[in-house]
Write an enzyme that holds these catalytic residues in place. Structure first.
Site, PDB file in Angstrom:
ATOM      1  N   HIS A  68       0.845  -1.200   0.000  1.00 34.13           N
ATOM      2  CA  HIS A  68       0.000   0.000   0.000  1.00 34.13           C
ATOM      3  C   HIS A  68       0.887   1.259   0.000  1.00 34.13           C
ATOM      4  O   HIS A  68       0.707   2.163  -0.814  1.00 34.13           O
ATOM      5  CB  HIS A  68      -0.916  -0.041   1.234  1.00 34.13           C
ATOM      6  CG  HIS A  68      -1.741   1.191   1.439  1.00 34.13           C
ATOM      7  ND1 HIS A  68      -3.116   1.196   1.297  1.00 34.13           N
ATOM      8  CD2 HIS A  68      -1.410   2.452   1.789  1.00 34.13           C
ATOM      9  CE1 HIS A  68      -3.580   2.408   1.531  1.00 34.13           C
ATOM     10  NE2 HIS A  68      -2.562   3.195   1.849  1.00 34.13           N
ATOM     11  N   GLU A  69       1.862   1.272   0.910  1.00 30.97           N
ATOM     12  CA  GLU A  69       2.739   2.447   1.011  1.00 30.97           C
ATOM     13  C   GLU A  69       3.655   2.575  -0.199  1.00 30.97           C
ATOM     14  O   GLU A  69       3.947   3.677  -0.648  1.00 30.97           O
ATOM     15  CB  GLU A  69       3.574   2.395   2.297  1.00 30.97           C
ATOM     16  CG  GLU A  69       2.767   2.442   3.586  1.00 30.97           C
ATOM     17  CD  GLU A  69       1.794   3.613   3.640  1.00 30.97           C
ATOM     18  OE1 GLU A  69       2.123   4.700   3.118  1.00 30.97           O
ATOM     19  OE2 GLU A  69       0.701   3.445   4.192  1.00 30.97           O
TER      20      GLU A  69
HETATM   21 ZN   LIG Z   1      -2.344   5.162   2.237  1.00 34.39          ZN
END
Ligand SMILES: [Zn+2]
Length: 383
Positions: A68-69
């Site tokens: 996600h990051e």
């Molecule tokens: Zn995020």
């Protein structure tokens, strides 16, 4: 923000760090999965099986957070926004952008990249769980994959809540910024939505605690507290960036400050310079040459009865590089210099000549004033 974070590896030139708080969360996740979630969805297994399922699920969750990051970071980097590192902590991760995105359109895409990745992961794990079910793999594997699909969906939806600094809040800020062209106002509004969301979440957390749902309640209180803290911090940071954009030390310093000569007694210094002009930091100058400075911290170490017989010359702090700044130094650099050294007062010099004095109090006074007057200085949006 994450002074204690430990770098675990470097991926594609991104430093991946883990904050110690994440280890606590990892333990909490493993515990609640092995003791509560998996026994509930798949009864009849041994505690050992539940533990292995929980650890596998926790590690894949960790990987999902990282992806996600990374999605945020890769998109940010592709637009030239430098990324310092990716830190995992508490409920999620933070990609530490070294600068804010330059346009609303970039911010919008950077913010959306994370939730899109989480949605894709949710879908991927869902498909995988379906395939594994069809080929009759053991039930624990199916349940772990189903859990990962669910948790990534939760992660995507939670992050899409329009509460700054969550991803949805950043999307909201990008929209407001795009509409008004005023990034600071957009940040202020988005941060307010973050604050409201944080209070609502904490209220739910308290209600859950009263109902006896301890883990869920603490979870919500924790996340609410973080969002609250982060929403406030982001607005303050943005206010500072906007207010000080393009400003140099020269524009905020006290020019031609009161000075003391080396032969002056401390009594005279206190009464005729410090008290009379209400200053606590005085440059020491002799025949136009800057020798150093003297401040209240030095005086505090000398008995009052000796002030009449002690001269500035005997006790002043001689010139050292850390106490000097140049007049053309950007105020933003001075702020980071203050944060790094802990020093609050500086002599402004160009080639050994004293031009002025600048203190942290000068900066905060200016910041407060411009906030009261309604941000006279705003960033012009670049398009
Ligand atoms: Zn995020």
């Amino acid at each position: 923000m994450f002074a204690n974070a430990v770098r675990i590896f470097t991926l594609n030139k991104f430093d991946i760090k883990v904050d110690p708080s994440w280890l606590l969360i990892a333990a909490l996740i493993t515990w609640s999965l092995s003791r509560q979630y998996f026994p509930a969805v798949l009864p009849g297994q041994t505690p050992g099986v539940y533990l292995v399922m929980a650890i596998a699920a926790m590690l894949c969750f960790f990987g999902s957070l990282l992806l996600h990051e990374l999605a945020h970071s890769v998109v940010a980097r592709s637009y030239g926004v430098p990324i310092k590192s990716i830190t995992l902590f508490l409920f999620g991760g933070v990609a530490e952008l070294e600068a804010e995105p330059q346009t609303a359109a970039v911010e919008f895409q950077v913010a959306l990249a994370g939730p899109v990745m989480s949605l894709a992961l949710a879908f991927g794990f869902w498909v995988l769980a379906g395939v594994v079910t069809m080929v009759s793999m053991p039930a624990p594997i199916i349940e772990v994959l189903s859990y990962l699909s669910l948790i990534n969906l939760v992660l995507a939806l939670f992050n899409l809540v329009p509460a700054f600094p969550l991803d949805g809040g950043r999307v909201l800020r990008a929209y407001l910024w795009h509409r008004s062209g005023d990034m600071l106002r957009a940040t202020e509004t988005a941060a307010k939505s973050g604050t409201v969301f944080a209070y609502v979440l904490m209220a739910f957390g308290l209600m859950a605690l009263f109902r006896g749902a301890t883990v869920a309640g603490l979870w919500q209180l924790l996340i609410g507290g973080f969002v609250l803290f982060a929403a406030r911090g982001s607005y303050q940071t943005q206010l500072m960036r906007t207010t000080f954009a393009g400003k140099t030390v020269q524009s905020l310093m006290t020019a031609n400050p009161r000075v003391a000569g080396p032969e002056m007694t401390l009594d005279d210094l206190v009464n005729r310079v410090m008290l009379q002009h209400r200053i606590s930091f005085v440059p020491v100058v002799e025949d136009g040459a800057l020798l150093g400075h003297i401040d209240t911290a030095v005086l505090g170490g000398i008995d009052r009865e000796n002030w009449a017989s002690t001269r500035v010359d005997d006790v002043f702090t001689t010139l050292d590089r850390a106490a000097k700044v140049r007049s053309d130094m950007p105020v933003r650099d001075l702020m980071s210099h203050i944060a790094k050294t802990g020093r609050r007062k500086f002599l402004v010099t160009d080639n050994h000549a004293l031009l002025g004095v600048i203190t942290l109090a000068d900066l905060t006074a200016y910041l407060n004033l411009s906030e009261l007057l309604g941000h006279p200085v705003t960033l012009a949006p670049k398009s």
